[in-house]
Scaffold this motif. Sequence first.
Motif, PDB file in Angstrom:
ATOM      1  N   ALA A 117      22.575  36.574  30.144  1.00  0.00           N
ATOM      2  CA  ALA A 117      22.812  36.570  31.591  1.00  0.00           C
ATOM      3  C   ALA A 117      22.747  37.982  32.166  1.00  0.00           C
ATOM      4  CB  ALA A 117      24.158  35.930  31.903  1.00  0.00           C
ATOM      5  N   LEU A 118      23.316  38.943  31.462  1.00  0.00           N
ATOM      6  CA  LEU A 118      23.297  40.327  31.949  1.00  0.00           C
ATOM      7  C   LEU A 118      21.870  40.865  32.003  1.00  0.00           C
ATOM      8  CD1 LEU A 118      26.431  41.730  30.116  1.00  0.00           C
ATOM      9  CD2 LEU A 118      26.156  41.379  32.582  1.00  0.00           C
ATOM     10  N   ARG A 119      21.069  40.503  31.029  1.00  0.00           N
ATOM     11  CA  ARG A 119      19.670  40.940  31.010  1.00  0.00           C
ATOM     12  C   ARG A 119      18.917  40.356  32.210  1.00  0.00           C
ATOM     13  NH1 ARG A 119      19.397  40.528  25.728  1.00  0.00           N
ATOM     14  NH2 ARG A 119      18.770  38.365  25.755  1.00  0.00           N
ATOM     15  N   HIS A 120      19.146  39.073  32.486  1.00  0.00           N
ATOM     16  CA  HIS A 120      18.464  38.431  33.611  1.00  0.00           C
ATOM     17  C   HIS A 120      18.965  38.948  34.948  1.00  0.00           C
ATOM     18  CE1 HIS A 120      15.873  35.487  31.668  1.00  0.00           C
ATOM     19  NE2 HIS A 120      16.808  35.424  30.726  1.00  0.00           N
ATOM     20  N   ARG A 121      20.232  39.363  34.999  1.00  0.00           N
ATOM     21  CA  ARG A 121      20.783  39.865  36.257  1.00  0.00           C
ATOM     22  C   ARG A 121      20.036  41.109  36.712  1.00  0.00           C
ATOM     23  NH1 ARG A 121      26.924  41.721  36.978  1.00  0.00           N
ATOM     24  NH2 ARG A 121      26.211  43.289  35.523  1.00  0.00           N
ATOM     25  N   GLU A 122      19.578  41.912  35.764  1.00  0.00           N
ATOM     26  CA  GLU A 122      18.837  43.123  36.122  1.00  0.00           C
ATOM     27  C   GLU A 122      17.550  42.782  36.863  1.00  0.00           C
ATOM     28  OE1 GLU A 122      18.180  45.569  32.697  1.00  0.00           O
ATOM     29  OE2 GLU A 122      20.290  45.498  32.114  1.00  0.00           O
ATOM     30  N   PHE A 123      16.949  41.636  36.537  1.00  0.00           N
ATOM     31  CA  PHE A 123      15.691  41.249  37.160  1.00  0.00           C
ATOM     32  C   PHE A 123      15.883  40.340  38.366  1.00  0.00           C
ATOM     33  CE2 PHE A 123      14.704  42.016  32.645  1.00  0.00           C
ATOM     34  CZ  PHE A 123      13.846  43.085  32.816  1.00  0.00           C
ATOM     35  N   ASP A 124      16.851  39.438  38.277  1.00  0.00           N
ATOM     36  CA  ASP A 124      17.052  38.439  39.331  1.00  0.00           C
ATOM     37  C   ASP A 124      17.942  38.926  40.458  1.00  0.00           C
ATOM     38  OD1 ASP A 124      15.504  36.725  37.839  1.00  0.00           O
ATOM     39  OD2 ASP A 124      17.209  35.643  36.990  1.00  0.00           O
ATOM     40  N   GLN A 125      18.733  39.972  40.227  1.00  0.00           N
ATOM     41  CA  GLN A 125      19.658  40.502  41.233  1.00  0.00           C
ATOM     42  C   GLN A 125      20.578  39.403  41.762  1.00  0.00           C
ATOM     43  OE1 GLN A 125      19.847  43.873  41.996  1.00  0.00           O
ATOM     44  NE2 GLN A 125      18.483  44.023  40.274  1.00  0.00           N
ATOM     45  N   ALA A 126      21.040  38.536  40.869  1.00  0.00           N
ATOM     46  CA  ALA A 126      21.935  37.442  41.255  1.00  0.00           C
ATOM     47  C   ALA A 126      23.318  37.680  40.645  1.00  0.00           C
ATOM     48  CB  ALA A 126      21.368  36.123  40.756  1.00  0.00           C
ATOM     49  N   PRO A 127      24.345  37.086  41.226  1.00  0.00           N
ATOM     50  CA  PRO A 127      25.692  37.223  40.660  1.00  0.00           C
ATOM     51  C   PRO A 127      25.747  36.628  39.251  1.00  0.00           C
ATOM     52  CG  PRO A 127      25.780  36.294  42.874  1.00  0.00           C
ATOM     53  CD  PRO A 127      24.345  36.312  42.458  1.00  0.00           C
ATOM     54  N   LEU A 128      26.494  37.273  38.395  1.00  0.00           N
ATOM     55  CA  LEU A 128      26.595  36.854  37.002  1.00  0.00           C
ATOM     56  C   LEU A 128      27.025  35.396  36.853  1.00  0.00           C
ATOM     57  CD1 LEU A 128      26.355  37.605  34.028  1.00  0.00           C
ATOM     58  CD2 LEU A 128      28.686  38.513  34.152  1.00  0.00           C
ATOM     59  N   PRO A 129      28.047  34.917  37.576  1.00  0.00           N
ATOM     60  CA  PRO A 129      28.436  33.514  37.406  1.00  0.00           C
ATOM     61  C   PRO A 129      27.293  32.538  37.701  1.00  0.00           C
ATOM     62  CG  PRO A 129      30.163  34.693  38.557  1.00  0.00           C
ATOM     63  CD  PRO A 129      28.977  35.623  38.470  1.00  0.00           C
ATOM     64  N   MET A 130      26.504  32.830  38.716  1.00  0.00           N
ATOM     65  CA  MET A 130      25.392  31.941  39.054  1.00  0.00           C
ATOM     66  C   MET A 130      24.313  31.956  37.971  1.00  0.00           C
ATOM     67  SD  MET A 130      26.534  30.518  41.642  1.00  0.00           S
ATOM     68  CE  MET A 130      25.125  29.493  41.966  1.00  0.00           C
ATOM     69  N   LEU A 131      24.071  33.118  37.388  1.00  0.00           N
ATOM     70  CA  LEU A 131      23.089  33.198  36.313  1.00  0.00           C
ATOM     71  C   LEU A 131      23.566  32.433  35.085  1.00  0.00           C
ATOM     72  CD1 LEU A 131      21.939  36.898  36.594  1.00  0.00           C
ATOM     73  CD2 LEU A 131      20.583  34.855  37.080  1.00  0.00           C
ATOM     74  N   LEU A 132      24.852  32.546  34.781  1.00  0.00           N
ATOM     75  CA  LEU A 132      25.395  31.800  33.644  1.00  0.00           C
ATOM     76  C   LEU A 132      25.168  30.309  33.839  1.00  0.00           C
ATOM     77  CD1 LEU A 132      28.728  33.750  33.179  1.00  0.00           C
ATOM     78  CD2 LEU A 132      26.843  33.686  31.537  1.00  0.00           C
ATOM     79  N   TRP A 133      25.394  29.822  35.053  1.00  0.00           N
ATOM     80  CA  TRP A 133      25.201  28.412  35.357  1.00  0.00           C
ATOM     81  C   TRP A 133      23.709  28.055  35.371  1.00  0.00           C
ATOM     82  CZ3 TRP A 133      23.364  26.066  40.018  1.00  0.00           C
ATOM     83  CH2 TRP A 133      23.479  24.662  40.022  1.00  0.00           C
ATOM     84  N   GLN A 134      22.909  28.884  36.006  1.00  0.00           N
ATOM     85  CA  GLN A 134      21.471  28.623  36.133  1.00  0.00           C
ATOM     86  C   GLN A 134      20.801  28.497  34.774  1.00  0.00           C
ATOM     87  OE1 GLN A 134      19.396  31.613  38.403  1.00  0.00           O
ATOM     88  NE2 GLN A 134      17.403  30.726  38.001  1.00  0.00           N
ATOM     89  N   TYR A 135      21.228  29.309  33.820  1.00  0.00           N
ATOM     90  CA  TYR A 135      20.620  29.279  32.488  1.00  0.00           C
ATOM     91  C   TYR A 135      21.344  28.342  31.528  1.00  0.00           C
ATOM     92  CZ  TYR A 135      17.491  32.904  34.007  1.00  0.00           C
ATOM     93  OH  TYR A 135      16.515  33.595  34.687  1.00  0.00           O
ATOM     94  N   GLY A 136      22.244  27.528  32.056  1.00  0.00           N
ATOM     95  CA  GLY A 136      22.897  26.516  31.246  1.00  0.00           C
ATOM     96  C   GLY A 136      23.935  27.060  30.278  1.00  0.00           C
ATOM     97  N   LEU A 137      24.441  28.254  30.546  1.00  0.00           N
ATOM     98  CA  LEU A 137      25.413  28.862  29.643  1.00  0.00           C
ATOM     99  C   LEU A 137      26.839  28.443  29.984  1.00  0.00           C
ATOM    100  CD1 LEU A 137      23.722  32.359  29.490  1.00  0.00           C
ATOM    101  CD2 LEU A 137      23.565  30.512  27.812  1.00  0.00           C
ATOM    102  N   VAL A 138      27.045  27.953  31.206  1.00  0.00           N
ATOM    103  CA  VAL A 138      28.311  27.344  31.602  1.00  0.00           C
ATOM    104  C   VAL A 138      27.990  26.077  32.391  1.00  0.00           C
ATOM    105  CG1 VAL A 138      29.602  29.517  31.687  1.00  0.00           C
ATOM    106  CG2 VAL A 138      28.539  28.656  33.768  1.00  0.00           C
ATOM    107  N   ASN A 139      28.910  25.130  32.361  1.00  0.00           N
ATOM    108  CA  ASN A 139      28.708  23.915  33.148  1.00  0.00           C
ATOM    109  C   ASN A 139      29.341  24.093  34.530  1.00  0.00           C
ATOM    110  OD1 ASN A 139      31.504  23.289  32.964  1.00  0.00           O
ATOM    111  ND2 ASN A 139      31.164  22.249  30.997  1.00  0.00           N
ATOM    112  N   LEU A 140      29.239  23.078  35.348  1.00  0.00           N
ATOM    113  CA  LEU A 140      29.721  23.186  36.723  1.00  0.00           C
ATOM    114  C   LEU A 140      31.231  23.398  36.783  1.00  0.00           C
ATOM    115  CD1 LEU A 140      28.549  23.211  39.535  1.00  0.00           C
ATOM    116  CD2 LEU A 140      28.797  20.739  39.622  1.00  0.00           C
ATOM    117  N   ASP A 141      31.971  22.744  35.898  1.00  0.00           N
ATOM    118  CA  ASP A 141      33.422  22.944  35.862  1.00  0.00           C
ATOM    119  C   ASP A 141      33.759  24.386  35.495  1.00  0.00           C
ATOM    120  OD1 ASP A 141      34.067  20.329  36.581  1.00  0.00           O
ATOM    121  OD2 ASP A 141      34.103  19.650  34.490  1.00  0.00           O
ATOM    122  N   GLN A 142      33.065  24.922  34.502  1.00  0.00           N
ATOM    123  CA  GLN A 142      33.304  26.309  34.090  1.00  0.00           C
ATOM    124  C   GLN A 142      32.934  27.278  35.209  1.00  0.00           C
ATOM    125  OE1 GLN A 142      30.892  25.905  30.536  1.00  0.00           O
ATOM    126  NE2 GLN A 142      32.676  26.384  29.257  1.00  0.00           N
TER     127      GLN A 142
END
Length: 65
Positions: free
Chosen positions: A28-53
């Motif tokens: 997620a941190l690696r993608h944040r450098e390119f996507d310029q998105a908040p870390l929580p959203m990247l974690l969710w977008q890449y399936g690393l956390v579910n909606l509850d998390q």
Amino acid sequence: MSTRNKEIELLNYLHDELELSDKDMAVALRHREFDQAPLPMLLWQYGLVNLDQLGQILDWLHNDI
């Protein structure tokens, strides 16, 4: 509190409370450098956390302010 300290606290929360692996967080941190998105959203977008998390993370961030 500095932004850097808040980020470290968030990473600790993700690791300790949500039990995300260092590898997952690194992805997620690696993608944040390119996507310029908040870390929580990247974690969710890449399936690393579910909606509850994601909700837990956002609540933690809101309560930490």
